[in-house]
Design a protein around this motif. Sequence first.
Motif, PDB file in Angstrom:
ATOM      1  N   LEU A 176    -115.940 -38.477 102.315  1.00 17.25           N
ATOM      2  CA  LEU A 176    -114.472 -38.431 102.229  1.00 17.25           C
ATOM      3  C   LEU A 176    -114.018 -37.108 101.609  1.00 17.25           C
ATOM      4  CD1 LEU A 176    -113.487 -42.031 100.990  1.00 17.25           C
ATOM      5  CD2 LEU A 176    -113.549 -41.166 103.333  1.00 17.25           C
ATOM      6  N   ILE A 177    -114.770 -36.647 100.588  1.00 14.68           N
ATOM      7  CA  ILE A 177    -114.399 -35.381  99.941  1.00 14.68           C
ATOM      8  C   ILE A 177    -114.503 -34.236 100.949  1.00 14.68           C
ATOM      9  CG2 ILE A 177    -115.096 -33.712  98.158  1.00 14.68           C
ATOM     10  CD1 ILE A 177    -115.891 -36.205  96.439  1.00 14.68           C
ATOM     11  N   ASN A 178    -115.594 -34.254 101.756  1.00 11.55           N
ATOM     12  CA  ASN A 178    -115.756 -33.207 102.777  1.00 11.55           C
ATOM     13  C   ASN A 178    -114.671 -33.274 103.842  1.00 11.55           C
ATOM     14  OD1 ASN A 178    -117.990 -32.233 101.508  1.00 11.55           O
ATOM     15  ND2 ASN A 178    -119.437 -33.461 102.704  1.00 11.55           N
ATOM     16  N   MET A 179    -114.152 -34.477 104.083  1.00 14.26           N
ATOM     17  CA  MET A 179    -113.070 -34.628 105.074  1.00 14.26           C
ATOM     18  C   MET A 179    -111.720 -34.193 104.482  1.00 14.26           C
ATOM     19  SD  MET A 179    -113.973 -38.310 106.733  1.00 14.26           S
ATOM     20  CE  MET A 179    -115.384 -38.548 107.842  1.00 14.26           C
ATOM     21  N   GLY A 180    -111.741 -33.827 103.194  1.00 14.31           N
ATOM     22  CA  GLY A 180    -110.507 -33.317 102.581  1.00 14.31           C
ATOM     23  C   GLY A 180    -109.558 -34.388 102.083  1.00 14.31           C
ATOM     24  N   VAL A 181    -110.107 -35.532 101.651  1.00 13.11           N
ATOM     25  CA  VAL A 181    -109.225 -36.620 101.219  1.00 13.11           C
ATOM     26  C   VAL A 181    -108.502 -36.285  99.905  1.00 13.11           C
ATOM     27  CG1 VAL A 181    -110.882 -37.960  99.844  1.00 13.11           C
ATOM     28  CG2 VAL A 181    -109.068 -39.140 101.068  1.00 13.11           C
ATOM     29  N   ILE A 182    -109.104 -35.432  99.077  1.00 15.66           N
ATOM     30  CA  ILE A 182    -108.529 -35.220  97.739  1.00 15.66           C
ATOM     31  C   ILE A 182    -107.138 -34.568  97.774  1.00 15.66           C
ATOM     32  CG2 ILE A 182    -108.870 -33.956  95.556  1.00 15.66           C
ATOM     33  CD1 ILE A 182    -111.800 -34.839  95.671  1.00 15.66           C
ATOM     34  N   PRO A 183    -106.986 -33.406  98.450  1.00 16.79           N
ATOM     35  CA  PRO A 183    -105.638 -32.813  98.482  1.00 16.79           C
ATOM     36  C   PRO A 183    -104.604 -33.779  99.086  1.00 16.79           C
ATOM     37  CG  PRO A 183    -107.256 -31.343  99.496  1.00 16.79           C
ATOM     38  CD  PRO A 183    -107.989 -32.575  99.117  1.00 16.79           C
ATOM     39  N   THR A 184    -105.036 -34.581 100.061  1.00 19.07           N
ATOM     40  CA  THR A 184    -104.108 -35.523 100.696  1.00 19.07           C
ATOM     41  C   THR A 184    -103.646 -36.584  99.702  1.00 19.07           C
ATOM     42  OG1 THR A 184    -105.307 -35.181 102.756  1.00 19.07           O
ATOM     43  CG2 THR A 184    -103.835 -37.075 102.678  1.00 19.07           C
ATOM     44  N   LEU A 185    -104.584 -37.127  98.939  1.00 20.31           N
ATOM     45  CA  LEU A 185    -104.224 -38.163  97.962  1.00 20.31           C
ATOM     46  C   LEU A 185    -103.346 -37.590  96.836  1.00 20.31           C
ATOM     47  CD1 LEU A 185    -107.598 -40.125  97.570  1.00 20.31           C
ATOM     48  CD2 LEU A 185    -105.517 -40.957  98.656  1.00 20.31           C
ATOM     49  N   VAL A 186    -103.633 -36.349  96.441  1.00 15.68           N
ATOM     50  CA  VAL A 186    -102.831 -35.735  95.377  1.00 15.68           C
ATOM     51  C   VAL A 186    -101.391 -35.569  95.862  1.00 15.68           C
ATOM     52  CG1 VAL A 186    -102.515 -33.674  93.942  1.00 15.68           C
ATOM     53  CG2 VAL A 186    -104.810 -34.583  94.319  1.00 15.68           C
ATOM     54  N   LYS A 187    -101.268 -35.169  97.132  1.00 21.47           N
ATOM     55  CA  LYS A 187     -99.932 -34.986  97.714  1.00 21.47           C
ATOM     56  C   LYS A 187     -99.205 -36.344  97.771  1.00 21.47           C
ATOM     57  CE  LYS A 187     -97.862 -32.934 101.782  1.00 21.47           C
ATOM     58  NZ  LYS A 187     -98.143 -32.546 103.157  1.00 21.47           N
ATOM     59  N   ALA A 210    -113.592 -38.863  91.076  1.00 18.50           N
ATOM     60  CA  ALA A 210    -113.754 -37.878  89.996  1.00 18.50           C
ATOM     61  C   ALA A 210    -115.124 -37.966  89.336  1.00 18.50           C
ATOM     62  CB  ALA A 210    -112.660 -38.063  88.951  1.00 18.50           C
ATOM     63  N   GLU A 211    -115.823 -39.097  89.522  1.00 19.70           N
ATOM     64  CA  GLU A 211    -117.166 -39.218  88.934  1.00 19.70           C
ATOM     65  C   GLU A 211    -118.146 -38.272  89.642  1.00 19.70           C
ATOM     66  OE1 GLU A 211    -117.850 -40.986  86.307  1.00 19.70           O
ATOM     67  OE2 GLU A 211    -115.952 -42.072  86.175  1.00 19.70           O
ATOM     68  N   LEU A 212    -117.812 -37.877  90.868  1.00 19.71           N
ATOM     69  CA  LEU A 212    -118.724 -37.019  91.646  1.00 19.71           C
ATOM     70  C   LEU A 212    -118.506 -35.558  91.280  1.00 19.71           C
ATOM     71  CD1 LEU A 212    -119.872 -39.165  93.572  1.00 19.71           C
ATOM     72  CD2 LEU A 212    -119.256 -37.686  95.463  1.00 19.71           C
ATOM     73  N   GLU A 213    -119.591 -34.850  90.946  1.00 22.23           N
ATOM     74  CA  GLU A 213    -119.468 -33.446  90.565  1.00 22.23           C
ATOM     75  C   GLU A 213    -118.753 -32.628  91.643  1.00 22.23           C
ATOM     76  OE1 GLU A 213    -119.569 -31.287  87.967  1.00 22.23           O
ATOM     77  OE2 GLU A 213    -119.677 -33.273  87.065  1.00 22.23           O
ATOM     78  N   SER A 214    -119.117 -32.920  92.906  1.00 20.13           N
ATOM     79  CA  SER A 214    -118.591 -32.103  94.011  1.00 20.13           C
ATOM     80  C   SER A 214    -117.079 -32.229  94.150  1.00 20.13           C
ATOM     81  CB  SER A 214    -119.264 -32.500  95.328  1.00 20.13           C
ATOM     82  OG  SER A 214    -119.035 -33.883  95.580  1.00 20.13           O
ATOM     83  N   SER A 215    -116.495 -33.258  93.523  1.00 18.31           N
ATOM     84  CA  SER A 215    -115.046 -33.439  93.680  1.00 18.31           C
ATOM     85  C   SER A 215    -114.260 -32.507  92.774  1.00 18.31           C
ATOM     86  CB  SER A 215    -114.664 -34.877  93.339  1.00 18.31           C
ATOM     87  OG  SER A 215    -114.744 -35.081  91.938  1.00 18.31           O
ATOM     88  N   LYS A 216    -114.899 -32.070  91.674  1.00 18.38           N
ATOM     89  CA  LYS A 216    -114.139 -31.376  90.635  1.00 18.38           C
ATOM     90  C   LYS A 216    -113.505 -30.078  91.166  1.00 18.38           C
ATOM     91  CE  LYS A 216    -115.675 -34.342  87.458  1.00 18.38           C
ATOM     92  NZ  LYS A 216    -116.819 -34.315  86.571  1.00 18.38           N
ATOM     93  N   GLU A 217    -114.279 -29.340  91.988  1.00 18.74           N
ATOM     94  CA  GLU A 217    -113.736 -28.068  92.491  1.00 18.74           C
ATOM     95  C   GLU A 217    -112.526 -28.325  93.374  1.00 18.74           C
ATOM     96  OE1 GLU A 217    -116.544 -25.126  93.627  1.00 18.74           O
ATOM     97  OE2 GLU A 217    -117.171 -25.313  91.523  1.00 18.74           O
TER      98      GLU A 217
END
Length: 565
Positions: A176-187, A210-217
């Motif tokens: 999900l992080i690779n699919m770019g879910v984070i910026p979408t959820l923040v928006k 947020a528990e995943l290291e790769s999400s922090k960046e």
Amino acid sequence: MDSLSDTLKKLKITAVDRTEDSLEGCLDCLLQALAQNNTETSEKIQASGILQLFASLLTPQSSCKAKVANIIAEVAKNEFMRIPCVDAGLISPLVQLLNSKDQEVLLQTGRALGNICYDSHEGRSAVDQAGGAQIVIDHLRSLCSLTDPANEKLLTVFCGMLMNYSNENDSLQAQLINMGVIPTLVKLLGIHCQNAALTEMCLVAFGNLAELESSKEQFASTNIAEELVKLFKKQIEHDKREMIFEVLAPLAENDAIKLQLVEAGLVECLLEIVQQKVDSDKEDDITELKTGSDLMVLLLLGDESMQKLFEGGKGSVFQRVLSWIPSNNHQLQLAGALAIANFARNDGNCIHMVDNGIVEKLMDLLDRHVEDGNVTVQHAALSALRNLAIPAEAAEQLGKNVKLVERLVEWCEAKDHAGVMGESNRLLSALIRHSKSKDVIKTIVQSGGIKHLVTMATSEHVIMQNEALVALALIAALELGTAEKDLESAKLVQILHRLLADERSAPEIKYNSMVLICALMGSESLHKEVQDLAFLDVVSKLRSHENKSVAQQASLTEQRLTVES
């Protein structure tokens, strides 16, 4: 329930014949039965074998696809129905329906897939293989800015589906992080912060990701800090604030996000919480005070965020944290001491704090707890003092502070509190090692600290042994005359002989023991002790030691012993 059996029989026939009206009627009956008794109805549906027929009713052409998806969503609330739904081949047609334009179809399909994925490895794998996650993320992106209630409900269902899909599964979360879910959820969070259900879904999702290291960046490249702080300021309920804390804590482990949170004004919020809750004895308030002050300390672990809050020692935040130390609340005293230890990671800060009386504040805190034995607070205060003693100038000021040195010598004997005893010994040694000052050594000798440093050289922790030996070597090099008597009565020479003869001593211990022996030769009485014990035998054996530095030091020490004998 008999009518249910009739309905199921009728449904089998109509599902094949596609008689639209009676089909709708049968599905309505099923939904009614599920509303009355979900578990029992689901068992009967499974026993009837009708699940297999549902796949054919989920085609884009089917007029009753939304109702069928709704029925699947209802039966999949039961754990025992999730694998049968996967086995009946329902995942692929459901994922196809995610391409529909009809809001009701999307809503029921999202519910069905979300419930099938809940705590079900088989459900998640099937959705993963059918490519369901990407379609849902695309929907979230395109529907993100519509704020009508029906659309917010759909967004909530889709967020929930992704949560169930990836919960506690690192590889699917990474997907999900690779699919770019984070910026979408923040928006989403920014646009829909008025909608409690959707906000809550976003927070739970952030907490998981947020528990995943790769999400922090990824998080660091969004305005998550600003959004969370904005949301936090609006919350009055304890539970909602706790939810935001649970997202903030793992995010604040990232230094870039620490700084963003500081810039977004989180610190002011935390200080306000502390002020509101400090005198309360309600359990929720005590929890919030702890979470808030812990988070504050975490923000100070970043170099940039820490310097920003220190503001040359003039910062209001630094001043407020300083006021925690003399407070009567143990949690705040602890956070205050830990915060000072973090501010002390910079030489300029240390010197400023020492000049402005921090040592007295920490000593008062230690005095208050020696009696009641709150070891955590004592530990924190001693670590803060040890960090403050790193720059030479500050170490010299601390080491010439007779009251402090006398206290430390006292605590070096606190046999009941091993931790406090160890920290006090390490601090004594640090004052000598960092200041390299004759005045500090004289103060420590006069306060009776030498015997503790010699005992520390026999500690079971190599790091402590080493710190003691280096401090003793500096004493022998700079103030041997002053310390001679104490070194003799502490039986230092015998201890060094033992350390050198012991096979188990670490190479650095052997090395520093030999350096110390050479330094002691300047004292007549200690020199005699060295001669009386057969040091030459032990040292000459070490010439062939596998460690180069030890072997070289052994040769030098041997020459010195031979010349002086």
